[in-house]
Design a protein around this motif. Structure first.
Motif, PDB file in Angstrom:
ATOM      1  N   GLU A 207       0.805  -1.217   0.000  1.00 41.04           N
ATOM      2  CA  GLU A 207       0.000   0.000   0.000  1.00 41.04           C
ATOM      3  C   GLU A 207       0.841   1.272   0.000  1.00 41.04           C
ATOM      4  OE1 GLU A 207      -2.539  -0.424   3.362  1.00 41.04           O
ATOM      5  OE2 GLU A 207      -4.020  -1.674   2.303  1.00 41.04           O
ATOM      6  N   SER A 208       2.140   1.136   0.202  1.00 37.65           N
ATOM      7  CA  SER A 208       3.008   2.315   0.206  1.00 37.65           C
ATOM      8  C   SER A 208       3.121   2.895  -1.202  1.00 37.65           C
ATOM      9  CB  SER A 208       4.405   1.943   0.719  1.00 37.65           C
ATOM     10  OG  SER A 208       5.301   3.015   0.536  1.00 37.65           O
ATOM     11  N   PRO A 209       3.074   4.217  -1.336  1.00 43.37           N
ATOM     12  CA  PRO A 209       3.210   4.828  -2.670  1.00 43.37           C
ATOM     13  C   PRO A 209       4.636   4.757  -3.227  1.00 43.37           C
ATOM     14  CG  PRO A 209       3.113   6.527  -0.981  1.00 43.37           C
ATOM     15  CD  PRO A 209       2.842   5.227  -0.283  1.00 43.37           C
ATOM     16  N   PHE A 210       5.600   4.370  -2.385  1.00 42.25           N
ATOM     17  CA  PHE A 210       6.991   4.326  -2.822  1.00 42.25           C
ATOM     18  C   PHE A 210       7.389   2.966  -3.396  1.00 42.25           C
ATOM     19  CE2 PHE A 210       6.923   7.461   0.684  1.00 42.25           C
ATOM     20  CZ  PHE A 210       7.301   8.574  -0.027  1.00 42.25           C
ATOM     21  N   THR A 211       6.745   1.906  -2.957  1.00 36.56           N
ATOM     22  CA  THR A 211       7.185   0.561  -3.331  1.00 36.56           C
ATOM     23  C   THR A 211       6.711   0.177  -4.732  1.00 36.56           C
ATOM     24  OG1 THR A 211       5.232  -0.427  -2.282  1.00 36.56           O
ATOM     25  CG2 THR A 211       7.223  -0.179  -0.938  1.00 36.56           C
ATOM     26  N   ILE A 212       7.496  -0.685  -5.374  1.00 35.11           N
ATOM     27  CA  ILE A 212       7.147  -1.179  -6.709  1.00 35.11           C
ATOM     28  C   ILE A 212       7.353  -2.696  -6.738  1.00 35.11           C
ATOM     29  CG2 ILE A 212       7.709   0.962  -7.901  1.00 35.11           C
ATOM     30  CD1 ILE A 212      10.390  -0.242  -8.644  1.00 35.11           C
ATOM     31  N   PRO A 213       6.609  -3.406  -7.581  1.00 36.96           N
ATOM     32  CA  PRO A 213       6.789  -4.866  -7.700  1.00 36.96           C
ATOM     33  C   PRO A 213       7.978  -5.199  -8.592  1.00 36.96           C
ATOM     34  CG  PRO A 213       4.985  -4.140  -9.097  1.00 36.96           C
ATOM     35  CD  PRO A 213       5.464  -2.919  -8.350  1.00 36.96           C
ATOM     36  N   ALA A 214       9.100  -5.540  -7.980  1.00 37.52           N
ATOM     37  CA  ALA A 214      10.310  -5.798  -8.775  1.00 37.52           C
ATOM     38  C   ALA A 214      11.114  -6.969  -8.222  1.00 37.52           C
ATOM     39  CB  ALA A 214      11.180  -4.548  -8.807  1.00 37.52           C
ATOM     40  N   TRP A 215      10.471  -7.856  -7.471  1.00 39.46           N
ATOM     41  CA  TRP A 215      11.195  -8.983  -6.887  1.00 39.46           C
ATOM     42  C   TRP A 215      11.619  -9.972  -7.979  1.00 39.46           C
ATOM     43  CZ3 TRP A 215       9.262 -14.217  -5.652  1.00 39.46           C
ATOM     44  CH2 TRP A 215      10.190 -14.960  -4.910  1.00 39.46           C
ATOM     45  N   LYS A 216      12.938 -10.246  -8.052  1.00 43.88           N
ATOM     46  CA  LYS A 216      13.507 -11.154  -9.047  1.00 43.88           C
ATOM     47  C   LYS A 216      13.069 -10.800 -10.467  1.00 43.88           C
ATOM     48  CE  LYS A 216      14.252 -15.148  -6.058  1.00 43.88           C
ATOM     49  NZ  LYS A 216      13.982 -16.587  -5.850  1.00 43.88           N
ATOM     50  N   ASN A 217      12.999  -9.474 -10.721  1.00 43.36           N
ATOM     51  CA  ASN A 217      12.618  -8.968 -12.051  1.00 43.36           C
ATOM     52  C   ASN A 217      11.221  -9.413 -12.483  1.00 43.36           C
ATOM     53  OD1 ASN A 217      15.151  -7.684 -12.401  1.00 43.36           O
ATOM     54  ND2 ASN A 217      16.049  -9.628 -13.031  1.00 43.36           N
ATOM     55  N   LYS A 218      10.393  -9.708 -11.498  1.00 44.13           N
ATOM     56  CA  LYS A 218       9.008 -10.085 -11.804  1.00 44.13           C
ATOM     57  C   LYS A 218       8.075  -8.977 -11.350  1.00 44.13           C
ATOM     58  CE  LYS A 218      10.005 -15.015 -11.079  1.00 44.13           C
ATOM     59  NZ  LYS A 218       9.654 -16.220 -10.290  1.00 44.13           N
ATOM     60  N   ASN A 219       6.836  -9.082 -11.738  1.00 41.58           N
ATOM     61  CA  ASN A 219       5.845  -8.098 -11.313  1.00 41.58           C
ATOM     62  C   ASN A 219       5.242  -8.502  -9.970  1.00 41.58           C
ATOM     63  OD1 ASN A 219       6.170  -6.501 -13.635  1.00 41.58           O
ATOM     64  ND2 ASN A 219       4.771  -7.809 -14.786  1.00 41.58           N
ATOM     65  N   GLU A 220       6.107  -8.695  -8.995  1.00 39.71           N
ATOM     66  CA  GLU A 220       5.678  -9.110  -7.668  1.00 39.71           C
ATOM     67  C   GLU A 220       6.428  -8.314  -6.609  1.00 39.71           C
ATOM     68  OE1 GLU A 220       6.196 -13.281  -7.101  1.00 39.71           O
ATOM     69  OE2 GLU A 220       5.452 -13.805  -9.095  1.00 39.71           O
ATOM     70  N   TYR A 221       5.772  -8.155  -5.449  1.00 37.16           N
ATOM     71  CA  TYR A 221       6.447  -7.540  -4.321  1.00 37.16           C
ATOM     72  C   TYR A 221       7.272  -8.597  -3.608  1.00 37.16           C
ATOM     73  CZ  TYR A 221       3.476  -3.444  -4.958  1.00 37.16           C
ATOM     74  OH  TYR A 221       2.861  -2.333  -5.475  1.00 37.16           O
ATOM     75  N   GLY A 222       8.293  -8.135  -2.878  1.00 36.51           N
ATOM     76  CA  GLY A 222       9.151  -9.071  -2.166  1.00 36.51           C
ATOM     77  C   GLY A 222       8.382  -9.868  -1.130  1.00 36.51           C
ATOM     78  N   PRO A 223       8.615 -11.174  -1.002  1.00 33.75           N
ATOM     79  CA  PRO A 223       7.917 -11.985  -0.007  1.00 33.75           C
ATOM     80  C   PRO A 223       8.354 -11.633   1.415  1.00 33.75           C
ATOM     81  CG  PRO A 223       9.654 -13.245  -1.055  1.00 33.75           C
ATOM     82  CD  PRO A 223       9.587 -11.940  -1.786  1.00 33.75           C
TER      83      PRO A 223
END
Length: 283
Positions: A207-223
């Motif tokens: 929900e943070s406006p700063f974070t982006i989904p980039a875990w392991k170059n995928k469209n996912e947030y870090g686990p």
């Protein structure tokens, strides 16, 4: 030079006023030529520096500026009859004079060569977030012949000699990537529903406006992971990814505040450190 011969027709070498006027003319010519060359240099580098934030471009541009100005000064000193003898004495000096100048300019030469090594090896680029083993951390904003400029929190700026930067161990949070990341650890009390705590943290991060989904170059947030048992708490951890134009302090503050409020709403305890004291009989 042809210009020098032509001037000598009008000014006698024995005439002090003539020598001064000759020196002024040579100085004016050197100033105009230097001004034009610096304008050309600015046109060549300005656009490229905006398109590509490269320390090599900045360092090369600064060196070219120094070379242009130095050549202009040397030309004036050696061409004008008023300063010819003085110029020749300086630039054709003895070994002792060269040794004295070399000793005095030792730190400058060291910083110049270290700046060259930094621009070639590129341990960081302009705009990279770095942390050095001497405790300095911030965003690289410029490199000159002698210094690296690092902007810290707020308006604090560190100007560090190239030789010191070159000898430091550098932790670069932006190396060869357009995405930056921060590793977070969150402590919860024993007895907490771990899966619930992991879900609360994950939602707060997303929900943070700063974070982006980039875990392991995928469209996912870090686990979110359950990584450790500590003396008074269980430890959850996750990695947050964000764009490099956001200060890491701002991202840390936002994530920590969101997770703290989310845990409070979910009834999850964030424990204090504590020590159990056992009193023996008769103590």
């Amino acid at each position: 030079m042809l210009l020098a011969f032509n001037l000598e027709e009008y000014f006698s070498k024995d005439d002090m006023l003539g020598k001064v006027l000759e020196l002024l003319i040579f100085s004016a010519i050197a100033f105009v030529v230097t001004f034009i060359l610096l304008k050309i240099e600015k046109r060549i580098f300005a656009k490229r520096m905006l398109e590509k934030k490269s320390i090599k471009l900045r360092f090369t541009r600064n060196v070219i500026r120094i070379v242009i100005i130095t050549v202009a000064v040397v030309w004036v000193l050696t061409s004008s009859s008023a300063t010819a003898d003085f110029g020749k004495t300086i630039f054709q000096g003895t070994t002792i004079m060269a040794a004295v100048i070399g000793l005095a300019a030792g730190p400058v030469i060291s910083d110049l060569f270290c700046g060259l090594m930094i621009s070639i090896n590129k341990p960081f680029e302009i705009g990279d977030r770095v942390e050095m083993d001497n405790g300095v951390m911030g965003i690289v904003t410029d490199i000159t012949q002698r210094h690296v400029v690092i902007k810290e929190i707020d308006s604090v700026v560190r100007i560090i000699p190239n030789s010191k930067v070159n000898s430091c161990v550098i932790r670069n949070m932006s190396y060869n990537t357009k995405i930056r990341s921060i590793h977070f650890r969150f402590n919860v009390a024993y007895g907490t529903d771990v899966e619930k705590a992991m879900a609360v943290i994950r939602k707060a991060v997303e929900e943070s406006p700063f974070t982006i989904p980039a875990w392991k170059n995928k469209n996912e947030y870090g686990p979110v992971y359950f990584i450790a048992y500590e003396d008074s708490s269980l430890v959850m951890a996750t990695t947050v990814y964000f764009q490099p134009d956001h200060p890491s302090e701002e991202v840390k503050s936002d994530i920590n505040l969101r997770v703290m409020n989310a845990m409070k709403e979910a009834g999850i305890e964030i424990p204090f450190r504590y020590i159990n004291v056992v009193m023996k009989d008769g103590a």
